[in-house]
Design a protein around this motif. Structure first.
Motif, short mmCIF file in Angstrom:
data_model
loop_
_atom_site.label_atom_id
_atom_site.label_comp_id
_atom_site.label_asym_id
_atom_site.label_seq_id
_atom_site.Cartn_x
_atom_site.Cartn_y
_atom_site.Cartn_z
N GLU A 1 0.98 -1.05 0.11
CA GLU A 1 -0.02 0.23 0.08
C GLU A 1 0.89 1.19 0.15
OE1 GLU A 1 -3.92 -1.75 2.20
OE2 GLU A 1 -2.39 -0.95 3.45
N GLY A 2 1.89 1.18 0.80
CA GLY A 2 3.02 2.22 0.80
C GLY A 2 3.57 2.68 -0.49
N TRP A 3 3.98 1.46 -1.20
CA TRP A 3 4.57 1.64 -2.59
C TRP A 3 3.53 2.45 -3.49
CZ3 TRP A 3 6.10 -4.10 -3.37
CH2 TRP A 3 6.84 -4.53 -2.24
N ILE A 4 2.34 2.21 -3.50
CA ILE A 4 1.57 2.79 -4.30
C ILE A 4 0.93 4.27 -3.98
CG2 ILE A 4 -1.11 2.69 -5.09
CD1 ILE A 4 -1.14 -0.37 -4.70
N ARG A 5 1.00 4.33 -2.71
CA ARG A 5 0.72 5.74 -2.14
C ARG A 5 1.78 6.50 -2.34
NH1 ARG A 5 0.20 4.10 2.76
NH2 ARG A 5 -1.94 3.61 2.57
N ASP A 6 3.06 6.28 -2.30
CA ASP A 6 4.23 7.20 -2.60
C ASP A 6 4.83 7.02 -3.89
OD1 ASP A 6 5.98 5.09 -2.08
OD2 ASP A 6 6.49 5.60 -0.21
N GLY A 7 4.54 5.90 -4.62
CA GLY A 7 5.24 5.79 -5.84
C GLY A 7 6.41 4.93 -5.93
N SER A 8 7.07 4.50 -4.67
CA SER A 8 8.23 3.73 -4.50
C SER A 8 8.26 2.40 -4.86
CB SER A 8 8.62 4.04 -3.00
OG SER A 8 7.68 2.89 -2.30
N ARG A 9 9.51 2.00 -5.17
CA ARG A 9 9.65 0.63 -5.69
C ARG A 9 9.13 0.39 -7.24
NH1 ARG A 9 11.30 -4.32 -2.49
NH2 ARG A 9 10.02 -4.97 -4.31
N THR A 10 8.86 1.45 -7.78
CA THR A 10 8.21 1.15 -9.00
C THR A 10 9.10 1.92 -10.17
OG1 THR A 10 6.04 1.52 -8.25
CG2 THR A 10 6.09 1.77 -10.52
N PRO A 11 10.01 1.09 -10.87
CA PRO A 11 10.90 1.38 -11.68
C PRO A 11 10.34 2.11 -13.06
CG PRO A 11 11.16 -0.55 -11.74
CD PRO A 11 10.17 -0.35 -10.55
N SER A 12 9.03 2.52 -12.92
CA SER A 12 8.26 2.45 -14.10
C SER A 12 8.07 3.81 -14.82
CB SER A 12 6.81 1.89 -14.02
OG SER A 12 6.27 2.76 -13.09
N LEU A 13 7.86 3.87 -16.01
CA LEU A 13 7.23 5.15 -16.73
C LEU A 13 5.90 5.13 -16.72
CD1 LEU A 13 9.43 4.47 -19.93
CD2 LEU A 13 10.10 6.04 -18.20
N ALA A 14 5.47 3.87 -16.69
CA ALA A 14 4.01 3.71 -16.37
C ALA A 14 3.67 2.33 -16.29
CB ALA A 14 3.06 4.29 -17.33
N LEU A 15 3.64 1.92 -14.99
CA LEU A 15 3.19 0.46 -14.79
C LEU A 15 1.78 0.39 -14.42
CD1 LEU A 15 4.47 -2.35 -15.15
CD2 LEU A 15 5.13 -2.31 -12.67
N LEU A 16 0.67 0.04 -15.35
CA LEU A 16 -0.57 0.62 -14.86
C LEU A 16 -1.60 -0.85 -14.70
CD1 LEU A 16 -1.28 2.22 -18.49
CD2 LEU A 16 -0.92 3.35 -16.19
N ALA A 17 -2.38 -0.50 -13.44
CA ALA A 17 -3.44 -1.45 -13.31
C ALA A 17 -4.36 -2.07 -14.37
CB ALA A 17 -4.21 -1.08 -12.21
N ALA A 18 -4.51 -3.29 -14.64
CA ALA A 18 -5.30 -3.84 -15.81
C ALA A 18 -6.85 -4.06 -14.95
CB ALA A 18 -4.64 -5.10 -16.33
N GLU A 19 -7.56 -3.37 -15.40
CA GLU A 19 -9.05 -3.65 -14.82
C GLU A 19 -10.01 -3.92 -15.96
OE1 GLU A 19 -12.79 -0.58 -13.71
OE2 GLU A 19 -10.78 0.16 -12.86
#
Length: 178
Positions: free
Chosen positions: A60-78
């Motif tokens: 949850e913290g990773w999503i909240r603060d954008g950490s641990r995401t070496p992404s340009l855009a790593l998107l949720a697939a809904e």
């Protein structure tokens, strides 16, 4: 295949069956489920450890603060009709630098075989092309036949580059010119 729409600074891609969009904190449970389902051949730093880490709270913290995401855009697939998130797809910073990102995707096992990975990957490839990238990369373990098949369907080809790994399986480098 994919339609890019701007909703503020966020990237949102739409396909016939999917909405690819930024993660919401409440969806950390999906990320946790993905981590629990990973093949035991996946390197340990991408699986839950003996103490159950990373925890749901950490995710949850990773999503909240954008950490641990070496992404340009790593998107949720809904899934649009069901409204549930079933994985992710997007671009991450690649080993070859910011001008040649990597395509990354992972879906929950319960939706494997329905074509969602190919649909999401195709949308991200189209978005990358519209964004001005000239080439994309993907790395995939030799044993991951399903992901190799998805990459081939969206136009990636194997290269001669292979990182040997006797423990986790060799990583194949695939590329696609845009």
């Amino acid at each position: 295949m994919g339609v890019l729409s701007a909703q503020g600074p966020e990237t949102v891609l739409e396909t016939d069956r999917l909405l690819l969009r930024p993660w919401r904190v409440a969806e950390a449970v999906v990320q946790r489920e993905l981590w629990t389902e990973r093949d035991p051949r996946v390197p340990a730093h991408r699986r839950l450890d003996a103490e159950g880490r990373p925890t749901l709270g950490e995710m949850e913290g990773w999503i909240r603060d954008g950490s641990r995401t070496p992404s340009l855009a790593l998107l949720a697939a809904e899934r649009r009709s069901e409204g549930d998130v079933v994985g992710y797809c997007g671009l991450i910073d690649g080993a070859l630098g910011p001008d040649e990102p990597e395509l990354a995707f992972e879906l929950l096992r319960r939706v494997w075989g329905a074509g969602y990975a190919t649909e999401a990957a195709g949308a991200v490839v189209g978005w990358a092309q519209e964004s001005g990238y000239h080439r994309l990369w993907a790395t995939v373990r030799d044993w991951n036949v399903a992901s190799r098949r998805v990459l081939t369907k969206v136009g990636f080809a194997e290269t001669a580059r292979v990182e040997r790994d006797d423990v986790h399986g060799d990583s194949l480098f695939m590329t696609r010119s845009l």
